[in-house]
Design an enzyme around this catalytic site. Structure first.
Site, mmCIF file in Angstrom:
data_model
loop_
_atom_site.group_PDB
_atom_site.id
_atom_site.type_symbol
_atom_site.label_atom_id
_atom_site.label_comp_id
_atom_site.label_asym_id
_atom_site.label_seq_id
_atom_site.Cartn_x
_atom_site.Cartn_y
_atom_site.Cartn_z
ATOM 1 N N GLU A 120 0.834 -1.217 0.000
ATOM 2 C CA GLU A 120 0.000 0.000 0.000
ATOM 3 C C GLU A 120 0.861 1.257 0.000
ATOM 4 O O GLU A 120 0.529 2.245 -0.657
ATOM 5 C CB GLU A 120 -0.956 0.011 1.210
ATOM 6 C CG GLU A 120 -1.909 -1.168 1.292
ATOM 7 C CD GLU A 120 -2.982 -1.187 0.203
ATOM 8 O OE1 GLU A 120 -3.068 -0.222 -0.576
ATOM 9 O OE2 GLU A 120 -3.727 -2.195 0.123
ATOM 10 N N ASP A 261 -4.383 -9.697 -8.379
ATOM 11 C CA ASP A 261 -4.761 -8.753 -9.434
ATOM 12 C C ASP A 261 -3.652 -7.892 -10.054
ATOM 13 O O ASP A 261 -3.319 -8.010 -11.239
ATOM 14 C CB ASP A 261 -5.902 -7.854 -8.928
ATOM 15 C CG ASP A 261 -5.694 -7.289 -7.516
ATOM 16 O OD1 ASP A 261 -4.604 -7.455 -6.971
ATOM 17 O OD2 ASP A 261 -6.632 -6.670 -6.969
ATOM 18 N N GLU A 354 -18.201 -6.902 -2.913
ATOM 19 C CA GLU A 354 -16.858 -7.490 -2.853
ATOM 20 C C GLU A 354 -16.838 -8.862 -3.508
ATOM 21 O O GLU A 354 -15.874 -9.232 -4.160
ATOM 22 C CB GLU A 354 -16.378 -7.588 -1.401
ATOM 23 C CG GLU A 354 -16.009 -6.258 -0.764
ATOM 24 C CD GLU A 354 -14.786 -5.606 -1.395
ATOM 25 O OE1 GLU A 354 -14.845 -5.221 -2.579
ATOM 26 O OE2 GLU A 354 -13.765 -5.463 -0.703
ATOM 27 N N GLU A 375 -12.569 -0.168 -9.600
ATOM 28 C CA GLU A 375 -12.177 -1.064 -10.705
ATOM 29 C C GLU A 375 -13.114 -1.061 -11.909
ATOM 30 O O GLU A 375 -12.665 -1.031 -13.053
ATOM 31 C CB GLU A 375 -11.990 -2.503 -10.181
ATOM 32 C CG GLU A 375 -10.654 -2.760 -9.480
ATOM 33 C CD GLU A 375 -10.569 -2.168 -8.083
ATOM 34 O OE1 GLU A 375 -11.584 -1.641 -7.584
ATOM 35 O OE2 GLU A 375 -9.478 -2.226 -7.468
ATOM 36 N N THR A 478 -1.339 1.131 -10.251
ATOM 37 C CA THR A 478 -2.588 0.463 -9.877
ATOM 38 C C THR A 478 -3.455 1.313 -8.949
ATOM 39 O O THR A 478 -4.588 0.960 -8.651
ATOM 40 C CB THR A 478 -2.308 -0.931 -9.265
ATOM 41 O OG1 THR A 478 -3.531 -1.640 -9.134
ATOM 42 C CG2 THR A 478 -1.621 -0.817 -7.913
HETATM 43 C C1 DMJ Z 1 -6.481 0.117 -4.765
HETATM 44 O O1 DMJ Z 1 -5.704 0.379 -3.661
HETATM 45 C C2 DMJ Z 1 -5.678 -0.430 -5.898
HETATM 46 O O2 DMJ Z 1 -6.391 -0.287 -7.074
HETATM 47 C C3 DMJ Z 1 -5.296 -1.870 -5.707
HETATM 48 O O3 DMJ Z 1 -4.601 -2.406 -6.783
HETATM 49 C C4 DMJ Z 1 -6.539 -2.685 -5.493
HETATM 50 N N1 DMJ Z 1 -7.389 -2.171 -4.485
HETATM 51 C C5 DMJ Z 1 -7.618 -0.764 -4.360
HETATM 52 C C6 DMJ Z 1 -8.905 -0.290 -4.971
HETATM 53 O O4 DMJ Z 1 -9.930 -1.168 -4.936
#
Ligand code: DMJ
Length: 593
Positions: A120, A261, A354, A375, A478
């Site tokens: 994170e 992912d 979810e 997403e 991401t």
């Molecule tokens: C974000 O922190 C990023 O996109 C991560 O790759 C996946 N989860 C969250 C958003 O859902």
């Protein structure tokens, strides 16, 4: 942490039970410029409602609690939402606020005795700061001499990234999940990390290495990726949690969603951003297994990594990024089919929960929330850019309506605790301002600088290097922080002198730079082959396995996948063979300035 351990029971799935979506039809003249402008205004208002709520009630803590109008530290006590929201301010064109925040952040340090998630911190803090650093020339900020190879935000990003490096000191090179920002990996830290937590560094660490000219960051990220790759099953699949000391898989369910992912996302993006075709080769290899075992009527189920049998026939909200990846690699039709499935869940439930049980057509118990995730909107934005299909705008508007209807509070926007009754929870994750609002805005802002088609760019010079900024070749990390691909050439790669030398003495220089010895090769081509570099958009470039006829050499080398490859595969994004004025072929876009 997104540590999600799947339940390892086998469920039999039947084709006939699976819902397959139909495309809604939106009239061609429906989304007029006026309508889009109203939607942009609405998204801006939404962003500022949440952003001001954070500033008024939560800053300097990490997140806003939108029900009680208070603040709370969550991921690391580093004013997370302020940093995560910064690149969105640039996308919205709010240069005044952008400059104010940069000024506040310039005095910051990450030297504190706190334990943080390595994943994170990388995607939100390092990624957020690097993106803002690269966008800062647009805001009228006084740039330091040598920018983008210098600057306060770059130093801050490096300060954060340096503190993550101890996590990579494991026997496999794969990182631990947690570090203490001052003291390194805590002595009692578990060696079990999720796959995304191992394989989601190459974008940020690659940018950092190329800008600072310190190769260490890119090297550790590549080593972690290589190590993961070495642990794939014979079907080309990965599990979702691994022991980074022993290399043993701890959770062997394989899917495209939670805990895996962004590993897939970063193979594609890292390859494009850094000109590393070996990453794209890995992706193609995985894609065969994903298509063969996981894809069922355009849903993607969880399967066992060694046998490929379905273990969990569900759709997770986190999987909705996948059509965006498919669109990026030119598979728009596959992307559209999946997005129609996902949109049906939204229509059915009101939000994408979810987890959704595809067989039972219901929300999965204990996974019923919607924490304002981006997403689905991310995929809609990328796919709209690739197709201009207005149905995608309508689907985006559905998401906007749902968010406005059920999650707005007097001081922000709140997580949906249960998508079945729309009860709320006192949390607004920072990705709501980094991603959800940004992708919504970019979906409706068809003229945004981010969408530039590469017909123009801004030449920039740092010492003996020339580079081209703002061509529209942006790679989003991401967490939706855009990185300007062209900026990397300002600090890394051949200097003007190298290029001229190679242009005038092709034979000597091609010997010195054989494919085996360097990735930064140049060779000479005739002007007619330069024409082939003209591509409408960088997305169309990614799926081309060999770049346009830019490289004259046909020497071979071995890649990780064991395949022989021609040297022309070395460059996906730079027209490396073109003479000087055509070298700005970033993403195949700007060959003829
Ligand atoms: C974000 O922190 C990023 O996109 C991560 O790759 C996946 N989860 C969250 C958003 O859902």
């Amino acid at each position: 942490m997104r540590h999600w351990l799947t339940l390892c029971f086998i469920l039999v799935w039947r084709d006939s039970d699976i819902v397959s979506a139909q495309r809604p039809i939106i009239p061609e003249n429906f989304y007029t410029q006026e309508h889009l402008s109203e939607l942009r205004a609405e998204v801006k208002e939404l962003f500022y409602h949440a952003y001001n709520g954070y500033l008024n009630y939560a800053y300097p803590l990490d997140e806003l609690q939108p029900l009680t109008c208070r603040g709370v530290d969550t991921w690391g006590s580093y004013s997370l939402t302020l940093i995560d929201a910064l690149s969105t301010l640039a996308v919205l064109g709010n240069h005044t606020e952008f400059r104010r925040v940069v000024d506040v952040l310039s005095k910051k340090s990450f030297d504190s005795d706190i334990n943080v998630s390595v994943f994170e911190t990388n995607i939100r803090i390092v990624g957020g700061l690097l993106s803002a650093h690269l966008l800062s020339h647009k805001s009228g900020i006084q740039l330091e001499p040598g920018w983008p190879c210098n600057g306060p935000l770059l130093r801050l990003a490096e300060d954060a990234a340096k503190r993550l490096l101890p996590a990579f000191n494991s026997s496999t090179g794969m990182p631990y999940g947690t570090v203490n920002l001052r003291y390194g990996v805590p002595p009692d830290e578990t060696p079990v990390t999720c796959t995304a937590g191992v394989g989601t560094f190459i974008v940020e660490f690659g940018v950092l290495s190329r800008l600072t000219q310190n190769p260490e960051y890119e090297a550790v990220a590549m080593r972690a990726l290589k190590s993961l790759w070495d642990h794939r099953s014979s079907l080309g699949l990965l599990g979702n949690h691994i022991n980074v000391e022993t290399g043993q898989w701890v959770a062997t369910d394989s899917g495209i969603g939670a805990a895996i992912d962004s590993y897939y996302e970063y193979l594609v993006k890292g390859s494009a951003l850094l000109g590393r075709p070996e990453l794209m080769e890995m992706f193609w290899h995985h894609l065969v297994g994903i298509e063969r075992y996981m894809r069922k009527d355009d849903w993607y189920f969880w399967v066992t990594m060694t046998k490929g049998t379905v273990s969990l026939p569900v759709f997770q909200n986190l999987e909705a990024y996948w059509p965006g990846v498919l669109s990026t690699i030119g598979k728009n039709s596959d992307a559209m089919k999946s997005i129609l499935n996902y949109h049906q869940v939204l229509k059915h439930i009101g939000f994408v929960p979810e987890m959704y049980d595809v067989q039972q057509r219901e929300v999965r118990p204990n996974r019923e929330g919607y924490p304002l995730r981006p997403e689905l909107i991310e995929s809609l934005m990328f796919l709209y850019q690739g197709t201009k299909d207005k149905n995608l705008l309508a689907m985006g508007e559905d998401v906007l309506r749902a968010i406005q209807h059920s999650t707005r509070t007097p001081c922000g926007y709140a997580t949906v605790k249960d998508t079945r009754d729309h009860r709320l929870e006192d949390r607004m994750e920072s990705f709501f301002l980094a991603e959800t609002t940004k992708y919504l805005y970019l979906l409706f802002d068809t003229e945004n600088f981010i969408h530039s088609q590469g017909i123009s760019g801004k030449p920039h010079r740092v010492a003996s290097r020339s580079c081209m900024l703002d061509t529209g070749a942006y790679i989003f990390n991401t967490e939706a922080h855009p990185m300007d691909v062209g900026a990397l050439d300002c600090c890394h790669g051949p200097t003007e002198r190298d290029i001229w030398q190679k242009a005038w003495f092709p034979k000597r220089s091609s010997k010195r730079n054989s494919p085996e010895s360097s990735d930064d090769k140049l060779s000479i081509v005739s002007s007619s082959s330069i024409e082939t570099c003209k591509k409408p958009h960088w997305q169309s470039f990614l799926w081309i396995k060999s770049p346009p006829r830019c490289s004259a050499s046909s020497a071979a080398s071995k890649s990780w996948t064991g395949k022989r490859r021609r040297s022309s595969l070395y460059s996906l994004l730079t027209c490396e063979a073109a003479p000087f004025m055509q070298m700005f072929c970033i993403g195949g876009e700007v060959c003829d300035i």
